[in-house]
Design an enzyme around this catalytic site. Sequence first.
Site, PDB file in Angstrom:
ATOM      1  N   ILE A 185       0.839  -1.188   0.000  1.00 25.75           N
ATOM      2  CA  ILE A 185       0.000   0.000   0.000  1.00 25.75           C
ATOM      3  C   ILE A 185       0.879   1.246   0.000  1.00 25.75           C
ATOM      4  CG2 ILE A 185      -1.559   1.376   1.429  1.00 25.75           C
ATOM      5  CD1 ILE A 185      -2.903  -1.187   2.323  1.00 25.75           C
TER       6      ILE A 185
ATOM      7  N   CYS B 283     -12.420  -1.122  -2.404  1.00 24.33           N
ATOM      8  CA  CYS B 283     -11.365  -1.668  -3.254  1.00 24.33           C
ATOM      9  C   CYS B 283     -12.030  -2.745  -4.096  1.00 24.33           C
ATOM     10  CB  CYS B 283     -10.186  -2.178  -2.427  1.00 24.33           C
ATOM     11  SG  CYS B 283     -10.621  -3.313  -1.086  1.00 24.33           S
TER      12      CYS B 283
END
Length: 227
Positions: free
Chosen positions: A86, A116
């Site tokens: 990330i 997501c």
Amino acid sequence: MPGRSLIEEDLVLPPENFSMIEPGVYRSAFPRGKNQSFLLRLGIKTIIPLVPEEYPVAMADFCARNNIKLVDICGTDGNKWPFKEIDEEVLKRALFYVMHTNDKQGYEYRPCLIHCNKGKHRTGSLAGCIRKLRNWSMSSIVTEYLSFANPKARLEDQRFIDTFDPLEFTSSMNKYHDEVLALEKMKVVAVTSIIPTKKVEKERDSDKPQIPGDEADKPSKLLSIKD
């Protein structure tokens, strides 16, 4: 029992892994066309995708038609050690949209939907950061994360949440505000600069001599839009 309309059926179809984080902030997997009426019923004002891929045309058109702000500057890879991780700054940018208040001390971008692909890992990591801002204990945050991510929970996500510093983030809100404005302005400039270019290319193409049979020999392009 009388039959129900299609719209009424759609109203009971939230996206997968849908849940409320706090009033005005929702989380889910990637919303599909069949979830659109549900999102309208919620009064969603902003959609914040955490995926780096280009947003599907059908969903982007849905947002444009219904005056829903589609934030397309918060996409990041998920934590898939050792290959991907990330992007911390990008996720904090998404968190800015969730937490930003306007001059009247109201939340600027709520009600909002964070998502997501599956609504588990990147979304769970962002939800965990929100919980830390709300002073949840780490054990409670991890328990919630696991309830969505199991049986494929990622230790890297939990470490990401654990190392998130709420004080550092809140002190940097002005920085993210300026960054978001700059990125959104760049997006607008990029889109408007493409339009004249395409027009010029079309005019140039029209000046070219047309050879009989050329168009017929070209394979047709079919646009397939998936939910």
